[in-house]
Design a protein around this motif. Structure first.
Motif, PDB file in Angstrom:
ATOM      1  N   ILE A   1       0.844  -1.190   0.000  1.00 36.91           N
ATOM      2  CA  ILE A   1       0.000   0.000   0.000  1.00 36.91           C
ATOM      3  C   ILE A   1       0.885   1.248   0.000  1.00 36.91           C
ATOM      4  N   TYR A   2       0.526   2.219  -0.827  1.00 41.17           N
ATOM      5  CA  TYR A   2       1.165   3.531  -0.782  1.00 41.17           C
ATOM      6  C   TYR A   2       0.245   4.438   0.032  1.00 41.17           C
ATOM      7  N   PRO A   3       0.531   4.619   1.331  1.00 38.82           N
ATOM      8  CA  PRO A   3      -0.443   5.239   2.239  1.00 38.82           C
ATOM      9  C   PRO A   3      -0.878   6.650   1.873  1.00 38.82           C
TER      10      PRO A   3
ATOM     11  N   ILE B   1       2.999  -4.291   3.282  1.00 36.45           N
ATOM     12  CA  ILE B   1       4.155  -3.426   3.063  1.00 36.45           C
ATOM     13  C   ILE B   1       3.619  -2.009   2.885  1.00 36.45           C
ATOM     14  N   LEU B   2       4.021  -1.123   3.773  1.00 35.81           N
ATOM     15  CA  LEU B   2       3.588   0.261   3.688  1.00 35.81           C
ATOM     16  C   LEU B   2       4.723   1.120   3.151  1.00 35.81           C
TER      17      LEU B   2
ATOM     18  N   LEU C   1       1.045  -8.533  -3.710  1.00 34.49           N
ATOM     19  CA  LEU C   1      -0.037  -7.866  -4.431  1.00 34.49           C
ATOM     20  C   LEU C   1       0.053  -6.364  -4.204  1.00 34.49           C
ATOM     21  N   TYR C   2      -0.330  -5.599  -5.209  1.00 38.60           N
ATOM     22  CA  TYR C   2      -0.425  -4.146  -5.065  1.00 38.60           C
ATOM     23  C   TYR C   2      -1.889  -3.760  -4.894  1.00 38.60           C
TER      24      TYR C   2
ATOM     25  N   ARG D   1      -1.431   5.446  -7.662  1.00 42.81           N
ATOM     26  CA  ARG D   1      -1.515   5.472  -6.203  1.00 42.81           C
ATOM     27  C   ARG D   1      -2.848   6.062  -5.741  1.00 42.81           C
ATOM     28  N   PRO D   2      -3.960   5.463  -6.178  1.00 44.47           N
ATOM     29  CA  PRO D   2      -5.271   6.060  -5.914  1.00 44.47           C
ATOM     30  C   PRO D   2      -5.783   5.770  -4.512  1.00 44.47           C
TER      31      PRO D   2
END
Length: 436
Positions: free
Chosen positions: A11-13, A50-51, A311-312, A332-333
């Motif tokens: 995750i892209y926080p 994974i952040l 997974l993304y 990165r929504p």
């Protein structure tokens, strides 16, 4: 190592939580949104999150200001403690992005250098030259990461810098109970620093996982007993989508055999590289595939091949996203809530099959049959043998091979199959055949 048997979820926080692109200085508790998804992660079968960067930064997170404070756009340290407690209560571990190669211009020690120049006690924390000047007219030159001067390169050969970073890692472990780190641009990091980090983490929290971002080169240089447990497998990332788009499965079969095959010269046998089909830096797999019917096949390869699948966020629903020049935010929504569908059910089944299979988690690799449009490979341990069979074309294929004998169960359908040297592969199909 626990990580070798799990599926990771990246995750892209800042994007996931719909934070402003630029740091506006306002504290808003957005990061608790991740906790709201804890039950979804558990039901999907995710072993660890994974952040990407969560600490105070100038803009995108990789330009860190303070390694001990959650970015105000995401909330407070207490907000993140809440998130970690929620994830752990749902059996989901936490990997943070360790951005140790560089910091932002707003980093507290660099700001001290900007103010005091030669008189700053932190001038040796960076690569500086007071006889030059920067593109920001600072009155001195400094090294930026790969020419990006908003990212100030840290001097990882300075003991004071190393001590500071290790102290931050200790803080993250003690404060948030994290379980590992993704090392940003690990290919640029000082090797002695990574050895020190590995020893420090092993002693502080046994089982703590270190995963490096590596784009190219020999992964053995940093994935070994004294440095990292794993690194990103960009070779096979490219091989998966390229093989399907060109209808040439020899490409991915060659890469997998080169890395993990039975021959003496295979280079990563016994190691667990981190595999993916998309992430926060590349176009999503659902957008890059020429034939959308190949999407399940891409994931069939991902979960069948050696290594750790990652997974993304959102791609398990078939979400699309195209990388734009100088703008990664299309990748990165923010999603209001999980949107599982029939494709997600397929991914969930793959996660469960792999987690419960020693052969898929830890077994060797052997190419059984390869054509341009079909691939059958074997994953095997002393106690278990699984055949992963792929058909990427739109018609049935009849495979004939001397290794296709015995009684099997197709783990995706739970149908029993008896092979007599032949195997029928339906159009656009994935089969995981467990030998009885």
């Amino acid at each position: 190592m626990w990580a070798y048997n799990e599926t990771f979820y990246q995750i892209y926080p800042l994007g996931f939580c719909a934070a402003p692109i630029h740091n506006d200085g306002l504290t808003v508790s957005r990061i608790r949104k991740i906790a709201d998804w804890s039950e979804y992660f558990q039901e999907l079968g995710i072993g660890s999150i994974i952040l990407n960067p969560i600490f105070e930064s100038d803009n995108h997170g990789y330009d860190t200001r303070d390694f001990k404070s959650i970015d105000c756009r995401l909330g407070t340290n207490d907000d993140f403690k809440y998130v970690c407690a929620s994830l752990h209560s749902h059996d989901v571990k936490i990997i943070l992005d360790g951005v140790f190669n560089h910091v932002g211009r707003g980093f507290w020690a660099f700001k001290d250098v900007l103010e005091k120049k030669w008189d700053s006690p932190y001038k040796d924390w960076f690569y500086l030259n007071f006889d030059g000047n920067s593109c920001y007219d600072d009155g001195f030159w400094y090294e930026g990461w790969e020419g990006h001067f908003e990212l100030v390169k840290l001097n990882l050969q300075n003991p004071a810098v190393i001590d500071y970073l290790l102290d931050c890692v200790r803080f993250w472990i003690e404060e948030f109970q994290i379980d590992g780190l993704r090392l940003d641009v690990a290919y640029s990091l000082d090797h002695n620093f990574m050895k020190t980090l590995r020893s420090f983490c092993d002693e502080l929290k046994p089982g703590f996982t270190l995963i490096g971002e590596v784009l190219f080169g020999d992964y053995n240089l940093i994935v070994n007993d004294s440095m990292l447990h794993s690194c990103t497998n960009y070779e096979c990332y490219k091989g998966i989508y390229s093989s399907l788009n060109s209808m040439n499965l020899f490409e991915i079969a060659h890469s997998l055999n080169r890395q993990y095959g039975p021959e003496q010269w295979c280079i990563y046998r016994g190691k667990h590289l981190m595999n993916f089909v998309d992430n926060h830096d590349v176009t999503r797999i659902a957008s890059i595939l020429s034939n959308k019917k190949h999407l399940p096949i891409a994931y069939g390869i991902l979960f069948g091949m050696p290594g750790i699948p990652c997974l993304y966020y959102g791609s398990e629903w078939g979400t699309e996203g195209v990388k734009a020049p100088d703008n990664d935010y299309a990748l990165r929504p923010s999603f209001e809530k999980p949107m599982p569908n029939e494709f997600t059910d397929f991914i969930k089944k793959l996660i469960s099959i792999r987690k419960n299979s020693d052969a898929l988690c830890n077994g060797g690799y052997h190419n059984t049959m390869i054509t341009n449009k079909q691939l059958i490979f074997e994953r095997k341990t002393d106690n278990e043998r699984i055949l992963v069979a792929i058909n990427a074309e739109d018609s049935t294929f009849h495979a004939s091979n001397g290794e296709l004998h015995g009684n099997y169960t197709d783990l995706l359908t739970m149908n029993d199959i008896v092979l007599d040297g032949n195997l029928e592969l339906p159009p656009y199909s994935v089969q995981y055949l467990l030998q009885k």
